[in-house]
Scaffold this motif. Sequence first.
Motif, PDB file in Angstrom:
ATOM      1  N   LYS A  34       0.818  -1.209   0.000  1.00  0.00           N
ATOM      2  CA  LYS A  34       0.000   0.000   0.000  1.00  0.00           C
ATOM      3  C   LYS A  34       0.858   1.267   0.000  1.00  0.00           C
ATOM      4  N   LYS A  35       0.411   2.260  -0.753  1.00  0.00           N
ATOM      5  CA  LYS A  35       1.119   3.524  -0.865  1.00  0.00           C
ATOM      6  C   LYS A  35       0.109   4.645  -0.728  1.00  0.00           C
ATOM      7  N   PRO A  36       0.468   5.817  -0.350  1.00  0.00           N
ATOM      8  CA  PRO A  36       1.790   6.237   0.090  1.00  0.00           C
ATOM      9  C   PRO A  36       2.101   5.702   1.489  1.00  0.00           C
ATOM     10  N   MET A  37       3.348   5.680   1.837  1.00  0.00           N
ATOM     11  CA  MET A  37       3.764   5.186   3.142  1.00  0.00           C
ATOM     12  C   MET A  37       4.794   6.119   3.744  1.00  0.00           C
ATOM     13  N   GLU A  38       4.758   6.177   5.055  1.00  0.00           N
ATOM     14  CA  GLU A  38       5.769   6.895   5.805  1.00  0.00           C
ATOM     15  C   GLU A  38       6.292   5.968   6.884  1.00  0.00           C
ATOM     16  N   LEU A  39       7.624   5.980   7.066  1.00  0.00           N
ATOM     17  CA  LEU A  39       8.183   5.266   8.194  1.00  0.00           C
ATOM     18  C   LEU A  39       9.379   6.023   8.717  1.00  0.00           C
ATOM     19  N   ASN A  40       9.632   5.804   9.978  1.00  0.00           N
ATOM     20  CA  ASN A  40      10.744   6.445  10.660  1.00  0.00           C
ATOM     21  C   ASN A  40      11.769   5.387  11.017  1.00  0.00           C
ATOM     22  N   ILE A  41      13.025   5.723  10.769  1.00  0.00           N
ATOM     23  CA  ILE A  41      14.120   4.826  11.130  1.00  0.00           C
ATOM     24  C   ILE A  41      15.070   5.609  12.026  1.00  0.00           C
ATOM     25  N   ARG A  42      15.293   5.081  13.200  1.00  0.00           N
ATOM     26  CA  ARG A  42      16.256   5.688  14.113  1.00  0.00           C
ATOM     27  C   ARG A  42      17.447   4.748  14.234  1.00  0.00           C
ATOM     28  N   ILE A  43      18.615   5.271  13.967  1.00  0.00           N
ATOM     29  CA  ILE A  43      19.849   4.534  14.185  1.00  0.00           C
ATOM     30  C   ILE A  43      20.280   4.901  15.603  1.00  0.00           C
ATOM     31  N   ILE A  44      20.351   3.897  16.478  1.00  0.00           N
ATOM     32  CA  ILE A  44      20.550   4.157  17.902  1.00  0.00           C
ATOM     33  C   ILE A  44      21.773   3.425  18.437  1.00  0.00           C
ATOM     34  N   ASP A  45      22.122   3.731  19.683  1.00  0.00           N
ATOM     35  CA  ASP A  45      23.253   3.064  20.329  1.00  0.00           C
ATOM     36  C   ASP A  45      22.761   1.875  21.158  1.00  0.00           C
ATOM     37  N   GLU A  46      23.707   1.143  21.716  1.00  0.00           N
ATOM     38  CA  GLU A  46      23.370  -0.066  22.473  1.00  0.00           C
ATOM     39  C   GLU A  46      22.546   0.222  23.723  1.00  0.00           C
ATOM     40  N   ASP A  47      22.811   1.340  24.391  1.00  0.00           N
ATOM     41  CA  ASP A  47      22.043   1.654  25.599  1.00  0.00           C
ATOM     42  C   ASP A  47      20.565   1.843  25.278  1.00  0.00           C
ATOM     43  N   GLU A  48      20.286   2.620  24.244  1.00  0.00           N
ATOM     44  CA  GLU A  48      18.884   2.832  23.880  1.00  0.00           C
ATOM     45  C   GLU A  48      18.249   1.545  23.372  1.00  0.00           C
ATOM     46  N   ALA A  85      13.936   0.814  14.964  1.00  0.00           N
ATOM     47  CA  ALA A  85      15.060   1.260  15.785  1.00  0.00           C
ATOM     48  C   ALA A  85      16.194   0.272  15.509  1.00  0.00           C
ATOM     49  N   ILE A  86      17.269   0.768  14.897  1.00  0.00           N
ATOM     50  CA  ILE A  86      18.366  -0.085  14.459  1.00  0.00           C
ATOM     51  C   ILE A  86      19.619   0.279  15.245  1.00  0.00           C
ATOM     52  N   CYS A  87      20.229  -0.726  15.857  1.00  0.00           N
ATOM     53  CA  CYS A  87      21.412  -0.499  16.680  1.00  0.00           C
ATOM     54  C   CYS A  87      22.686  -0.698  15.852  1.00  0.00           C
ATOM     55  N   ALA A  88      23.389   0.400  15.609  1.00  0.00           N
ATOM     56  CA  ALA A  88      24.592   0.373  14.768  1.00  0.00           C
ATOM     57  C   ALA A  88      25.676  -0.534  15.343  1.00  0.00           C
ATOM     58  N   GLN A  89      25.915  -0.451  16.648  1.00  0.00           N
ATOM     59  CA  GLN A  89      26.986  -1.260  17.246  1.00  0.00           C
ATOM     60  C   GLN A  89      26.692  -2.756  17.146  1.00  0.00           C
ATOM     61  N   VAL A  90      25.443  -3.149  17.346  1.00  0.00           N
ATOM     62  CA  VAL A  90      25.093  -4.571  17.258  1.00  0.00           C
ATOM     63  C   VAL A  90      25.272  -5.059  15.821  1.00  0.00           C
ATOM     64  N   ILE A  91      24.870  -4.262  14.853  1.00  0.00           N
ATOM     65  CA  ILE A  91      25.034  -4.668  13.454  1.00  0.00           C
ATOM     66  C   ILE A  91      26.511  -4.842  13.125  1.00  0.00           C
ATOM     67  N   GLU A  92      27.339  -3.913  13.545  1.00  0.00           N
ATOM     68  CA  GLU A  92      28.776  -4.026  13.276  1.00  0.00           C
ATOM     69  C   GLU A  92      29.362  -5.277  13.935  1.00  0.00           C
ATOM     70  N   ARG A  93      28.986  -5.517  15.176  1.00  0.00           N
ATOM     71  CA  ARG A  93      29.495  -6.698  15.894  1.00  0.00           C
ATOM     72  C   ARG A  93      29.027  -7.994  15.231  1.00  0.00           C
ATOM     73  N   GLU A  94      27.750  -8.063  14.857  1.00  0.00           N
ATOM     74  CA  GLU A  94      27.225  -9.267  14.205  1.00  0.00           C
ATOM     75  C   GLU A  94      27.925  -9.541  12.877  1.00  0.00           C
ATOM     76  N   ALA A  95      28.153  -8.493  12.111  1.00  0.00           N
ATOM     77  CA  ALA A  95      28.813  -8.677  10.810  1.00  0.00           C
ATOM     78  C   ALA A  95      30.186  -9.306  11.004  1.00  0.00           C
TER      79      ALA A  95
END
Length: 149
Positions: A34-48, A85-95
Amino acid sequence: MIIDVRMENVSGCEHIPDESAIHQWVTATLSGHKKPMELNIRIIDEDESATLNHQYRKKNNPTNVLSFPANLPESLMLPLLGDLAICAQVIEREAIEQNKPLYAHWAHIVIHGSLHLIGFDHEDDAEAEKMELLETKILASLNFPPPYE
């Protein structure tokens, strides 16, 4: 499609994809929906990430992505799909741990989270297989390797 990408407290993470790459991955995932669509992406740290994961999933650790579908009444007729909500540090560690190219893992996690926003899940083996096949297909269309090998 409107995608708002914000970065919160992610200093030290030098390999976060730019907004155009994230937009491309979300668009590839949600094309045909379905369109139109809006979504929010927050790149967050491990604490959050750990705080949100505990608050919403009762798990005491950071995680790679949390998906929050909007679940608005259809009568509102708003285009909001939800939030990631995407955690940058976790993604880097997993990779590193999984010996995956970092950029490919970022693409996979953005796609994975976006699929959750439109109702896909992996609570049982059949659902997981269906979601994994779709993730693999979308990633292949973007010239990324299969994520589950």
